[in-house]
Design a protein around this motif. Structure first.
Motif, PDB file in Angstrom:
ATOM      1  N   PHE A 215       8.507 -10.076  19.738  1.00 37.04           N
ATOM      2  CA  PHE A 215       8.802  -9.444  18.195  1.00 37.04           C
ATOM      3  C   PHE A 215       7.757  -8.905  17.733  1.00 37.04           C
ATOM      4  CE2 PHE A 215      11.464 -13.267  19.522  1.00 37.04           C
ATOM      5  CZ  PHE A 215      12.547 -12.635  19.004  1.00 37.04           C
ATOM      6  N   VAL A 216       8.143  -8.030  16.910  1.00 36.73           N
ATOM      7  CA  VAL A 216       7.096  -7.151  16.287  1.00 36.73           C
ATOM      8  C   VAL A 216       6.614  -7.261  14.757  1.00 36.73           C
ATOM      9  CG1 VAL A 216       6.571  -4.744  15.574  1.00 36.73           C
ATOM     10  CG2 VAL A 216       7.724  -5.043  17.610  1.00 36.73           C
ATOM     11  N   SER A 217       5.302  -7.485  14.329  1.00 39.60           N
ATOM     12  CA  SER A 217       4.916  -7.789  12.856  1.00 39.60           C
ATOM     13  C   SER A 217       5.864  -6.743  11.933  1.00 39.60           C
ATOM     14  CB  SER A 217       3.499  -8.003  13.012  1.00 39.60           C
ATOM     15  OG  SER A 217       2.967  -6.686  13.047  1.00 39.60           O
ATOM     16  N   LEU A 218       5.757  -7.311  10.831  1.00 40.48           N
ATOM     17  CA  LEU A 218       6.746  -6.668   9.642  1.00 40.48           C
ATOM     18  C   LEU A 218       5.332  -5.935   8.994  1.00 40.48           C
ATOM     19  CD1 LEU A 218       9.085  -5.639   8.136  1.00 40.48           C
ATOM     20  CD2 LEU A 218       8.645  -7.651   6.664  1.00 40.48           C
ATOM     21  N   LYS A 219       5.297  -4.719   8.354  1.00 39.53           N
ATOM     22  CA  LYS A 219       4.387  -4.112   7.773  1.00 39.53           C
ATOM     23  C   LYS A 219       5.152  -3.385   6.482  1.00 39.53           C
ATOM     24  CE  LYS A 219       2.050  -2.415  11.995  1.00 39.53           C
ATOM     25  NZ  LYS A 219       1.493  -1.418  12.706  1.00 39.53           N
ATOM     26  N   LYS A 220       4.182  -3.012   5.548  1.00 41.42           N
ATOM     27  CA  LYS A 220       4.533  -2.288   4.368  1.00 41.42           C
ATOM     28  C   LYS A 220       4.995  -1.079   4.591  1.00 41.42           C
ATOM     29  CE  LYS A 220       0.587  -2.567   2.156  1.00 41.42           C
ATOM     30  NZ  LYS A 220      -0.456  -2.473   1.181  1.00 41.42           N
ATOM     31  N   GLY A 221       5.934  -0.567   3.771  1.00 37.49           N
ATOM     32  CA  GLY A 221       6.668   0.574   3.927  1.00 37.49           C
ATOM     33  C   GLY A 221       8.210   0.665   3.589  1.00 37.49           C
ATOM     34  N   ASN A 222       8.933   1.773   3.799  1.00 33.80           N
ATOM     35  CA  ASN A 222      10.394   1.666   3.586  1.00 33.80           C
ATOM     36  C   ASN A 222      11.265   1.171   4.663  1.00 33.80           C
ATOM     37  OD1 ASN A 222       9.842   2.908   1.105  1.00 33.80           O
ATOM     38  ND2 ASN A 222       9.417   4.853   2.164  1.00 33.80           N
ATOM     39  N   ILE A 223      12.057   0.226   4.399  1.00 32.01           N
ATOM     40  CA  ILE A 223      13.495  -0.035   5.431  1.00 32.01           C
ATOM     41  C   ILE A 223      14.634   0.490   4.885  1.00 32.01           C
ATOM     42  CG2 ILE A 223      12.219  -1.879   6.241  1.00 32.01           C
ATOM     43  CD1 ILE A 223      13.718  -3.661   4.467  1.00 32.01           C
ATOM     44  N   THR A 224      15.513   0.768   5.834  1.00 30.17           N
ATOM     45  CA  THR A 224      16.875   1.361   5.357  1.00 30.17           C
ATOM     46  C   THR A 224      18.118   0.644   6.182  1.00 30.17           C
ATOM     47  OG1 THR A 224      18.393   3.218   5.150  1.00 30.17           O
ATOM     48  CG2 THR A 224      16.792   3.447   6.689  1.00 30.17           C
ATOM     49  N   ASP A 225      19.171   0.469   5.525  1.00 33.63           N
ATOM     50  CA  ASP A 225      20.468   0.342   6.594  1.00 33.63           C
ATOM     51  C   ASP A 225      21.521   1.375   6.691  1.00 33.63           C
ATOM     52  OD1 ASP A 225      21.535   0.250   4.036  1.00 33.63           O
ATOM     53  OD2 ASP A 225      22.654  -1.298   4.170  1.00 33.63           O
ATOM     54  N   GLY A 226      20.716   2.551   6.532  1.00 26.32           N
ATOM     55  CA  GLY A 226      21.860   3.788   6.512  1.00 26.32           C
ATOM     56  C   GLY A 226      22.302   4.144   4.978  1.00 26.32           C
ATOM     57  N   LEU A 227      22.501   2.935   4.250  1.00 26.92           N
ATOM     58  CA  LEU A 227      23.214   3.413   2.926  1.00 26.92           C
ATOM     59  C   LEU A 227      22.317   3.226   1.911  1.00 26.92           C
ATOM     60  CD1 LEU A 227      26.823   1.974   3.549  1.00 26.92           C
ATOM     61  CD2 LEU A 227      25.903   4.177   3.563  1.00 26.92           C
ATOM     62  N   ARG A 228      21.390   2.034   2.110  1.00 25.33           N
ATOM     63  CA  ARG A 228      20.387   1.674   1.027  1.00 25.33           C
ATOM     64  C   ARG A 228      18.891   1.913   1.474  1.00 25.33           C
ATOM     65  NH1 ARG A 228      23.009  -4.041   0.125  1.00 25.33           N
ATOM     66  NH2 ARG A 228      23.004  -3.874   2.400  1.00 25.33           N
ATOM     67  N   GLN A 229      18.006   1.851   0.784  1.00 24.78           N
ATOM     68  CA  GLN A 229      16.491   2.047   1.136  1.00 24.78           C
ATOM     69  C   GLN A 229      15.850   1.175   0.122  1.00 24.78           C
ATOM     70  OE1 GLN A 229      14.585   5.688   2.352  1.00 24.78           O
ATOM     71  NE2 GLN A 229      13.199   5.031   0.484  1.00 24.78           N
TER      72      GLN A 229
END
Length: 334
Positions: A215-229
């Motif tokens: 598994f990969v560590s989570l970092k600060k930044g933006n995430i999106t589900d395709g509709l929301r950011q």
């Protein structure tokens, strides 16, 4: 296919040097290291012609007359009844305090609350060892009998590392648990839990295999589900829950006195914590969460068994603790 691996741990929490010798403990007919009512049962079975496999004839001849008879049973019972207790046990719900001589051990049984799958310490945990008797001598922790297999450290209450993401006013709900989000760097993450209005718990996609997950560590930044950011402003480490479930737990004094459901102050010469629990397959837990999408209720986990662990923690006079552990794998191990 199941593979059984028997592991025996001897933990010496001693304040002075110890030696182990091979002398026979008279009265210990079943060879478990203590003289208790269990030895009486073993001798009676022997007399009746059903000799236990671990029977020690030398130890069973308590009066040393060359034969094993009901007279040996009577003298062992008298010894047990008149033996001055050397351990004091105070039990209050899940908390246990054991005092023997100059040292005190505190421990906690853990809480398997079916309504809260995010509880920590669902299995038996040591806490502290005090000496004389208020000065903290050792912090004992909960990894008293860890097992490392299939890239997991097992045997206590630890799950795979996941992360709390701080996202101010994220607006997510329980129905969003299990949804897929892609980070700026291209890594896919899943939502595991809605902690509060500003925090969610996430874990990355498995970039390894079922046998050897990565598994990969989570970092600060933006995430999106395709509709929301959403924008992650800070990250802290967490653990995937559930990691284990207790199936059975007993607290036994002197080999026969069950105080599992009792509270109070007790005196004995041995204390045993007998516990059986299973470690959840974390891949199955994640898969279960992903299928939760659209459900307004908190997740109800499906947790396949990865390992079943049976531990016996035996506290003895003389500052000694014996830990016996049997591990059953529910998956083929190469």
């Amino acid at each position: 296919m199941e593979r059984r691996i028997k592991l025996f741990f001897l933990v010496m929490a001693s304040l002075m040097s110890q030696s182990i010798c091979s002398q026979v403990l008279i009265g210990d007919a079943n060879n478990d290291g203590i003289v208790s009512i269990s030895d009486v049962s073993s001798i009676v079975n022997h007399i009746l012609g059903a000799t236990p496999q671990t029977f020690n004839t030398d130890a069973a001849d308590y009066n040393n007359d060359g034969t094993i008879t009901i007279a040996d049973v009577s003298e062992i019972v008298e010894f047990i009844l008149n033996k001055e207790p050397s351990i004091q046990v105070v039990k209050e719900r899940k908390n246990i305090t054991l005092t023997s001589g100059d040292f005190t051990i505190t421990a906690k049984l853990g809480n398997n609350n079916a309504n809260n799958y995010y509880d920590v310490n669902s299995v038996f945990n040591f806490k502290h060892l005090y000496y004389n008797p208020t000065k903290t001598r050792y912090y004992m922790g909960d990894d008293i009998a860890p097992v490392h297999v299939l890239n997991y450290t097992l045997g206590a209450n630890h799950g795979l590392t996941c992360y709390f993401a701080n996202i101010e006013n994220h607006g997510l709900e329980n129905k969003d648990v299990g949804t897929t989000w892609t980070h700026d760097d291209g890594t896919v993450y899943y939502i595991l839990r809605i902690v509060d209005s500003n925090t969610i718990q996430m874990i990355s996609e498995n970039r390894g295999s079922v046998i050897s997950p990565k598994f990969v560590s989570l970092k600060k930044g933006n995430i999106t589900d395709g509709l929301r950011q959403l924008t992650i402003t800070s990250v802290s480490a967490s653990q995937l829950k559930p990691s284990d479930f207790v199936e059975d737990q007993q607290i036994i004094l002197d080999g026969y006195w069950d105080i599992t459901k009792a509270d109070g102050t007790f005196h004995c010469n041995t204390l045993e914590i007998r516990e059986k629990y299973y470690v959840c397959d974390p891949i199955a837990v994640i898969d279960s969460l992903i299928t939760h999408v659209g459900n307004d209720n908190p997740p109800s986990f499906h947790a396949d068994k990865l390992l079943t662990i049976e531990n016996t923690y035996r506290f003895l006079p003389g500052n000694n603790i014996l830990v016996f552990s049997t591990v059953t794998s529910h998956r083929s191990i190469t």
